[in-house]
Design a protein around this motif. Structure first.
Motif, PDB file in Angstrom:
ATOM      1  N   ASP A 156       0.606  -8.262  -6.827  1.00  0.00           N
ATOM      2  CA  ASP A 156       0.243  -6.869  -7.061  1.00  0.00           C
ATOM      3  C   ASP A 156      -0.386  -6.201  -5.845  1.00  0.00           C
ATOM      4  O   ASP A 156      -0.550  -4.982  -5.826  1.00  0.00           O
ATOM      5  CB  ASP A 156      -0.712  -6.766  -8.251  1.00  0.00           C
ATOM      6  N   SER A 157      -0.767  -6.957  -4.850  1.00  0.00           N
ATOM      7  CA  SER A 157      -1.299  -6.388  -3.613  1.00  0.00           C
ATOM      8  C   SER A 157      -1.062  -7.383  -2.487  1.00  0.00           C
ATOM      9  O   SER A 157      -0.850  -8.573  -2.721  1.00  0.00           O
ATOM     10  CB  SER A 157      -2.793  -6.075  -3.744  1.00  0.00           C
ATOM     11  N   GLY A 158      -1.078  -6.870  -1.269  1.00  0.00           N
ATOM     12  CA  GLY A 158      -0.861  -7.743  -0.126  1.00  0.00           C
ATOM     13  C   GLY A 158      -0.571  -6.927   1.112  1.00  0.00           C
ATOM     14  O   GLY A 158      -0.864  -5.731   1.181  1.00  0.00           O
ATOM     15  N   ARG A 159       0.014  -7.570   2.105  1.00  0.00           N
ATOM     16  CA  ARG A 159       0.338  -6.891   3.356  1.00  0.00           C
ATOM     17  C   ARG A 159       1.641  -7.439   3.910  1.00  0.00           C
ATOM     18  O   ARG A 159       2.042  -8.556   3.600  1.00  0.00           O
ATOM     19  CB  ARG A 159      -0.792  -7.051   4.369  1.00  0.00           C
ATOM     20  N   ARG A 160       2.271  -6.621   4.708  1.00  0.00           N
ATOM     21  CA  ARG A 160       3.493  -7.026   5.386  1.00  0.00           C
ATOM     22  C   ARG A 160       3.353  -6.752   6.875  1.00  0.00           C
ATOM     23  O   ARG A 160       2.896  -5.679   7.280  1.00  0.00           O
ATOM     24  CB  ARG A 160       4.703  -6.265   4.841  1.00  0.00           C
ATOM     25  N   THR A 161       3.752  -7.747   7.692  1.00  0.00           N
ATOM     26  CA  THR A 161       3.787  -7.578   9.139  1.00  0.00           C
ATOM     27  C   THR A 161       5.225  -7.272   9.538  1.00  0.00           C
ATOM     28  O   THR A 161       6.163  -7.929   9.072  1.00  0.00           O
ATOM     29  CB  THR A 161       3.311  -8.852   9.844  1.00  0.00           C
ATOM     30  N   TYR A 162       5.400  -6.289  10.397  1.00  0.00           N
ATOM     31  CA  TYR A 162       6.751  -5.915  10.808  1.00  0.00           C
ATOM     32  C   TYR A 162       6.762  -5.586  12.294  1.00  0.00           C
ATOM     33  O   TYR A 162       5.743  -5.213  12.885  1.00  0.00           O
ATOM     34  CB  TYR A 162       7.246  -4.706  10.005  1.00  0.00           C
TER      35      TYR A 162
END
Length: 490
Positions: A156-162
């Motif tokens: 339901d929550s988090g982060r993405r590195t791009y």
């Protein structure tokens, strides 16, 4: 059904011949009256194609691929013995290939009026193969799903590195015994997401719940897809138009956005997104010798292209209710790559809940399931929307009346409802007003018009028309839309 397919084939063949003629005329710079006639013929053929395709789709709901009618579909799919199959192969196209177990489970969940199955939160999780088909149906609608970058997530929550777009300096000159300098590596960004639950209610009659598993599943899937498409569009548009817009005043402004605002790397993957009003605006743009800049892609007649200098960019036209004009009547343009610019974090978790005793307020009207013999069906989807690269697209607006003198206005499209009973309120949904200017161009001015009586006013039998007024500069023009108001019974 074969005859309909043959008609569609013949019509598309005629379109191809017209496209070839129009392409040859464009190469010669012939864009006058004869070209306009051919373009009108092409549009008329397209309307016929769409009519027969809709008819074909309707017939396909009641006829299996073997052409044996309804008995080749629903009946055989659920018979025992050798006819029983693991997946649905009946006549409802939207269900083809879905596991029979999923259809029966889904339909059963819709019928139940008690919340079951997922612990304290309650509800029923839609089977994965049905979720996949619903997303396919979303893409078939007027949906921005295919234009943004969809990132599946399981929390339901988090982060993405791009990896971000970066300017590289290249290798440096080094002497034979010299020290090799450190080079800058790839640049990365981080986007955090928080999944939001989005829900809606579908009241269904209890008679529907007595229908077949297939029909219940197909109806609810259609509803899910329609609501999900509208939800995605609303959130993407809100994010893409959130900052201060750039003023677009014509061809030079569009060229500047593509050449300097985006740059060559993004220009190659850019699309001009606008609405029906923007389509009219782009049709008025012409090159130095009077040729229209907006053209059909003759390799794909349903696709529009606009030539801006040496660049040709595809144009995607959305309905005005998907990408609306601004409150002051300006036309929106989103130019660039939404897939580079916007993340959609997708939990891909659709769930349903139902009740035959609940009630809810529908814009002031109280809907009571028990009293009205209904079952209230609640659908839930979960996602989040974030900017990935704000420089990947430009939000611009154009004032179609800038520098123009109003000649007259006309009702291009009547409101959906024109017949009323005394005491009802006026509903101008669907009304479209065009302005014709003295230079021969035109534009949508619905948002800047005034109406008498006004939208939402209570009507009496003496009301026979709506007067539409539009003022641009010192010029005011009017038009009328006929309505009928009958005496209330009793």
């Amino acid at each position: 059904m074969f005859n309909i397919k043959q008609k569609i084939y013949d019509l598309k063949h005629q379109q191809k011949e017209l496209s070839d003629q129009m392409g040859a005329m464009l190469e010669k710079g012939e864009t006058g009256e004869e070209y306009g006639k051919l373009e009108k013929q092409f549009d008329e053929l397209q309307a016929q194609v769409e009519k027969y395709e809709r008819q074909l789709a309707r017939e396909g709901q009641f006829e299996g691929e073997g052409g044996e009618g309804a008995d080749n579909g629903i009946g055989k799919a659920f018979q025992g013995g050798a006819q029983t199959k693991n997946v649905y192969e009946g006549g409802i196209k939207s269900l083809k290939g879905i596991k029979l177990e999923s259809i029966k489970s889904f339909a059963s969940a819709v019928r139940k009026t008690l919340v079951e199955g997922t612990g304290s939160k309650g509800g029923y999780t839609v089977p994965e193969d049905i979720v996949t088909r619903i997303y396919s149906m979303i893409e078939d609608r007027a949906s921005m799903l295919a234009y943004v970058r969809n990132e599946p997530v399981t929390t339901d929550s988090g982060r993405r590195t791009y990896k971000t777009r970066a300017q590289y300096a290249g290798f440096q000159s080094v002497s034979e015994a010299g020290k090799i300098p450190k080079m800058s590596g790839p640049s990365f960004g981080i986007v955090e997401y928080v999944i939001t639950k989005r829900a809606g209610i579908l009241p269904v009659t209890n008679e529907l719940l007595e229908d077949s598993d297939e029909n219940i599943t197909a109806i609810v899937m259609e509803w899910f897809a329609d609501e999900a498409a509208a939800t995605i569009n609303k959130n993407v548009v809100a994010l893409a138009t959130a900052h201060e817009p750039v003023a677009m005043t014509g061809l030079d402004s569009l060229l500047a956005i593509l050449a300097t605002g985006l740059g060559s790397a993004l220009r190659a993957i850019s699309t001009v997104h606008t609405n029906d009003s923007g389509m009219l605006y782009l049709q008025s743009l012409k090159d130095g010798i009077g040729r229209p800049l907006l053209q059909r892609d003759f390799a794909d007649p349903m696709r529009m292209l606009i030539g801006v200098g040496a660049v040709t960019v595809p144009v995607k036209v959305w309905p005005n209710d998907v990408l609306p004009n601004t409150e002051d009547g300006k036309i929106p343009f989103i130019v660039g790559s939404l897939s580079e610019g916007i993340f959609r974090f997708d939990r891909k978790s659709l769930s349903i809940m139902s009740s035959d005793v609940a009630s809810f307020d529908d814009n002031g009207t109280q809907i009571n399931a028990y009293g009205q013999d209904l079952t209230l069906f609640r659908g839930i989807m979960r996602d989040d929307y974030k900017i990935r690269d704000a420089a990947a697209f430009v939000y611009a607006v154009a004032d179609p009346s800038a520098g123009k003198t109003l000649e007259r206005i006309l009702i291009a499209q009547a409101p959906t409802k024109t017949a009323y009973t005394a005491g009802e309120t006026l509903d101008l949904t669907g009304l479209k007003v065009l302005a014709l200017y003295t230079d021969g161009t035109y534009g949508d001015v619905t948002n800047v018009c005034t109406f008498d009586p006004d939208d939402g006013d209570t009507l009496a039998t003496s009301d026979t028309e709506v007067t539409v007024s539009c003022t641009l500069g010192a010029v005011t023009k009017t038009a009328t839309q006929a309505i009928t108001v009958t005496k209330a019974a009793g």
